[in-house]
Design an enzyme around this catalytic site. Structure first.
Site: not given
Ligand code: NDP
Length: 329
Positions: A214-215, A292, A58, A25
């Protein structure tokens, strides 16, 4: 990264996914050039990553074209990796080219297979719920794709617990292949959906989870503590909405939390990205955390999160909770 890759079952299914996976993404076909995309995929695969995440939406299909080309030229056996697509947002916005109707679910699957240059999709997600299509219609279309061998496992992304309950009951009533996995956002600032809403489905139904952002799109790396770096995601055209969200007035308490988390990371001898990713991995309902990255150095750093998981003792987790819970959704 010293710890060898760990593989977890995708929920109750027999499929093994690497605990850290890699997604396309923003980056593929958009923020980064194709040679960087190739370097990232190979860095991931060489570290034991076996799941690559993608979606029709995407870069309007370009991310799948780029990934498909890399997979084709990689020399990797088809059985050594798991690749996904997601349907809902479409490549164009014409009627029947978005959403979860039978027509679009089936056509989008075949279009994704063509772009990715694979005979079948391992995982195929409903990228969002579609209020304009009965859940039964979507379940039947997914069941048919699985039965025909075009898809191995189907799942959802950002569906509510109630929508999942309906999908399960439709599939049980009609004897259809049910959803195997959900793809929710999960990170130190977005906790409740997985921890409260989805957890009962994970425990009772064996729902697997493939975690996105996740970040928190980089917020948890500390890179936005003092403004937006020029070469970062938030400067990518088309992502103004994300920039507004992550730099708006509400984000101040989260930036303060990031600074407090940095103290813990330093004490553990690790970095903020590794701390944030390792924290996701501590949740037993997490099958895989999708990383990512826009450059290989980030990915190499983040793969080191596996080394940090054993450092997150109950005492450390309690300190992280005390910082993140008050500013998390
Ligand atoms: P993250 O939240 O981890 O954000 C990744 C971004 O953070 C990178 O592209 C980079 O941005 C920055 N970053 C990462 N590591 C570091 C580091 N070590 N140091 C500094 N900056 C770093 O994940 P994503 O938001 O990219 O989501 C991961 C995957 O999840 C996606 O690729 C996609 O496959 C999936 N996804 C699914 C969604 C869904 O609706 N189902 C929605 C969103 C994602 P920068 O370029 O600014 O440096």
């Amino acid at each position: 990264m010293n710890t060898p890759m760990i593989y977890r079952r995708l929920g109750r299914s027999g499929l093994k996914v690497s605990a850290l996976s890699f997604g396309a993404w923003v980056t593929f076909g958009n923020q980064i050039g194709d040679p960087v995309a190739k370097e990232l995929m190979h860095t991931a695969y060489d570290a034991g990553v076996n799941f690559f995440d993608n979606a029709e939406g995407y870069a309007a299909g370009k991310a799948e074209l780029v990934m498909g080309d890399i997979l084709k030229k990689s020399g990797w056996t088809r059985s050594s990796y798991v690749v996904s697509s997601k349907v809902f947002f479409g490549v164009s916005k014409r009627p029947n080219e978005t959403g979860l109707s039978r027509k679009h679910v089936i056509e989008a699957c075949h279009a994704a297979r063509t772009r990715l240059q694979v005979d079948y999709l391992d995982l195929y997600f409903c990228h969002r719920p579609d209020p304009e299509t009965p859940i039964e219609e979507t379940c039947r279309a997914m069941h048919d794709l699985v039965s025909q061998g075009h898809v191995l496992y189907w799942g959802t992304s950002e569906w509510t617990a109630a929508q999942l309950t309906e999908a399960y009951s439709v599939c049980e009533r009609l004897g259809l292949h049910g959803p195997s996995m959900e793809q929710p956002q999960y990170n130190l600032f977005n906790r409740a959906n997985l921890e409260v809403n989805l957890a009962p489905h994970c425990s009772a139904r064996g729902l697997g989870t493939t975690i996105w952002s996740p970040l928190a799109s980089g917020l948890l790396t500390g890179k936005y503590n003092d403004g937006v770096p020029a070469d970062s995601r938030l400067n990518t055209p088309g992502l103004e909405w994300l920039r507004d969200r992550l730099t708006g007035p509400d984000v101040g308490p989260q930036i303060a939390a990031v600074k407090a988390l940095a103290v813990i990371a330093r004490e553990l001898g690790t970095t903020l990205p590794c701390l944030g990713i390792a924290w996701c991995l501590k949740n037993p309902h997490v099958s895989t955390v999708i990383l990512g990255a826009s450059r290989a150095s980030q990915l190499r750093e983040n793969l080191g999160a596996l080394d940090v998981v054993p450092l997150l003792t109950p005492a450390v987790m309690a300190r992280i909770d005390a910082i993140s819970k008050p500013v998390a959704n």
